[in-house]
Design an enzyme around this catalytic site. Sequence first.
Site, mmCIF file in Angstrom:
data_model
loop_
_atom_site.group_PDB
_atom_site.id
_atom_site.type_symbol
_atom_site.label_atom_id
_atom_site.label_comp_id
_atom_site.label_asym_id
_atom_site.label_seq_id
_atom_site.Cartn_x
_atom_site.Cartn_y
_atom_site.Cartn_z
ATOM 1 N N GLY A 68 4.230 0.839 5.839
ATOM 2 C CA GLY A 68 3.569 0.505 4.987
ATOM 3 C C GLY A 68 2.944 -1.276 5.061
ATOM 4 N N TRP A 71 -0.352 -1.986 4.092
ATOM 5 C CA TRP A 71 -0.995 -1.016 2.487
ATOM 6 C C TRP A 71 -0.386 -2.332 1.386
ATOM 7 C CZ3 TRP A 71 1.342 4.493 0.860
ATOM 8 C CH2 TRP A 71 0.814 4.547 -0.254
ATOM 9 N N HIS A 142 8.128 -9.451 10.230
ATOM 10 C CA HIS A 142 8.599 -8.070 10.704
ATOM 11 C C HIS A 142 10.001 -8.582 11.218
ATOM 12 C CE1 HIS A 142 5.441 -4.768 10.215
ATOM 13 N NE2 HIS A 142 4.926 -5.710 11.367
ATOM 14 N N TYR A 227 7.715 4.029 0.980
ATOM 15 C CA TYR A 227 6.258 4.070 1.614
ATOM 16 C C TYR A 227 6.517 4.777 0.712
ATOM 17 C CZ TYR A 227 2.823 6.278 4.613
ATOM 18 O OH TYR A 227 2.140 6.632 4.929
ATOM 19 N N MET A 294 -5.333 2.470 10.670
ATOM 20 C CA MET A 294 -5.071 3.473 9.827
ATOM 21 C C MET A 294 -5.294 5.094 10.057
ATOM 22 S SD MET A 294 -4.875 1.214 7.055
ATOM 23 C CE MET A 294 -5.190 0.314 7.005
ATOM 24 N N SER A 296 -2.987 8.326 9.991
ATOM 25 C CA SER A 296 -2.473 9.550 9.400
ATOM 26 C C SER A 296 -2.529 8.759 7.955
ATOM 27 C CB SER A 296 -1.781 10.955 9.802
ATOM 28 O OG SER A 296 -0.332 10.538 9.575
HETATM 29 P P1 A3P Z 1 0.387 6.033 10.389
HETATM 30 O O1 A3P Z 1 0.298 6.027 11.774
HETATM 31 O O2 A3P Z 1 1.591 7.044 10.226
HETATM 32 O O3 A3P Z 1 -0.879 6.815 9.463
HETATM 33 P P2 A3P Z 1 2.117 -1.061 9.126
HETATM 34 O O4 A3P Z 1 0.799 -1.349 8.189
HETATM 35 O O5 A3P Z 1 3.879 -1.135 8.573
HETATM 36 O O6 A3P Z 1 1.618 -1.258 10.233
HETATM 37 O O7 A3P Z 1 2.269 0.803 8.814
HETATM 38 C C1 A3P Z 1 0.952 1.233 9.194
HETATM 39 C C2 A3P Z 1 1.156 3.008 8.486
HETATM 40 O O8 A3P Z 1 0.732 3.085 7.366
HETATM 41 C C3 A3P Z 1 0.055 3.790 9.144
HETATM 42 O O9 A3P Z 1 0.680 5.061 8.742
HETATM 43 C C4 A3P Z 1 -1.163 3.245 8.262
HETATM 44 O O10 A3P Z 1 -2.273 4.689 8.086
HETATM 45 C C5 A3P Z 1 -0.175 3.579 6.782
HETATM 46 N N1 A3P Z 1 -1.277 3.415 5.746
HETATM 47 C C6 A3P Z 1 -1.899 2.421 5.494
HETATM 48 N N2 A3P Z 1 -2.433 2.057 4.869
HETATM 49 C C7 A3P Z 1 -2.389 3.300 3.541
HETATM 50 C C8 A3P Z 1 -2.611 3.707 2.256
HETATM 51 N N3 A3P Z 1 -3.485 3.778 1.802
HETATM 52 N N4 A3P Z 1 -2.553 4.583 2.205
HETATM 53 C C9 A3P Z 1 -1.332 5.471 3.187
HETATM 54 N N5 A3P Z 1 -1.181 5.142 3.957
HETATM 55 C C10 A3P Z 1 -1.390 4.177 5.001
#
Ligand code: A3P
Length: 329
Positions: A68, A71, A142, A227, A294, A296
């Site tokens: 997340g 996000w 990271h 998250y 993005m 799931s």
């Molecule tokens: P999924 O692959 O399970 O969908 P990062 O930014 O650390 O790479 O994390 C990516 C993960 O956060 C992805 O998970 C992405 O879909 C999810 N993500 C990003 N924005 C989001 C939002 N607004 N609501 C829920 N999940 C979100």
Amino acid sequence: MVASNQENFNNEELDDILRKHFTNNFRFGYVTIDGTTMPKRFEDLHEQILNFEVNEDDVWICSFPKTGTTWTQEMVWMIMHDLDFEGGQVNLGQRSPFLEVSAIYDFRNLMRNNKDFVPPPFLQDSLKFVKEQENPACIKTHLPFHLLPLDIQSGRKNPKIIYVARNPKDTCVSYYHHSRALEGYTGTFDDFVRLFLAGKLNFAPYWDHVLRYWEKREQSNVLFVKYEDMKLDLPGVIRKVASFLGKNLSAEQVAALSNHLSFENMKNNPAVNYEMVTELNKKFNLTRHHGAFMRSGTIGGYKSQMTPEIVDRFDKWTEFHTGNTDFSF
Ligand code: A3P
């Protein structure tokens, strides 16, 4: 064979999986630095990052991959910039640069062979790009705590740090899809699980990452976010983050930001959905599989991907690493 936390890891076999299925023309191998797996290219950045001069006004968003981060970055940037939705149309990679991304995507070979290919500065030389940011910058990394700049590790400088964590099963599934679609992994899910549990993926081992930041959570410059809490109560997390950043948001602003940060809106927002990287992948045929960043955005999505046997391995591994701590999801 080294027996460790219920799993038997055969390092040679795992290294072989990495070599066969997770090296390509922007990833040339892996190294272990102070116990953490990193792309080979990180060796060139390691010292520079340790000696990186930290600015106390900056905000650092730290996380294990796929938890997340994006996000959280968008939330933090928006709060720091008083909900500047127009300014937020600029690519997030530029607004909230990723410190070590040049090690993740080592484009030097590709650039040599494609003279017209010029990656954006925030990808090509990410460290330089971060150094050139105006303060307060909103830096993504990271890196585990023990690979952060020494200024931070030693407490000489205390910028605000927001750490975001996500349960390891969903993180692993998300990392698998990300690795296939954005980083060229060609192996099976089962092998990816082995790599994940053995700490053989970039920035792993996972629990080492989470727990070292968890230990710092009481420091006044550290905020630990989950998250799952963002999914269950986004307005609540926005208020907490805003207060941590010393910003006051009205109820209307919290509602507007919650709406901006909804999964649907983030998925359709080209500034945050990694369209640029997906396009690069397609242009240079870097990955065999394609898929949206993005994906799931759910809690518990792992249930449709993991067999009960894999779930059991994860649960035992989690118990092994967290049994003696007060951490849980
Ligand atoms: P999924 O692959 O399970 O969908 P990062 O930014 O650390 O790479 O994390 C990516 C993960 O956060 C992805 O998970 C992405 O879909 C999810 N993500 C990003 N924005 C989001 C939002 N607004 N609501 C829920 N999940 C979100």
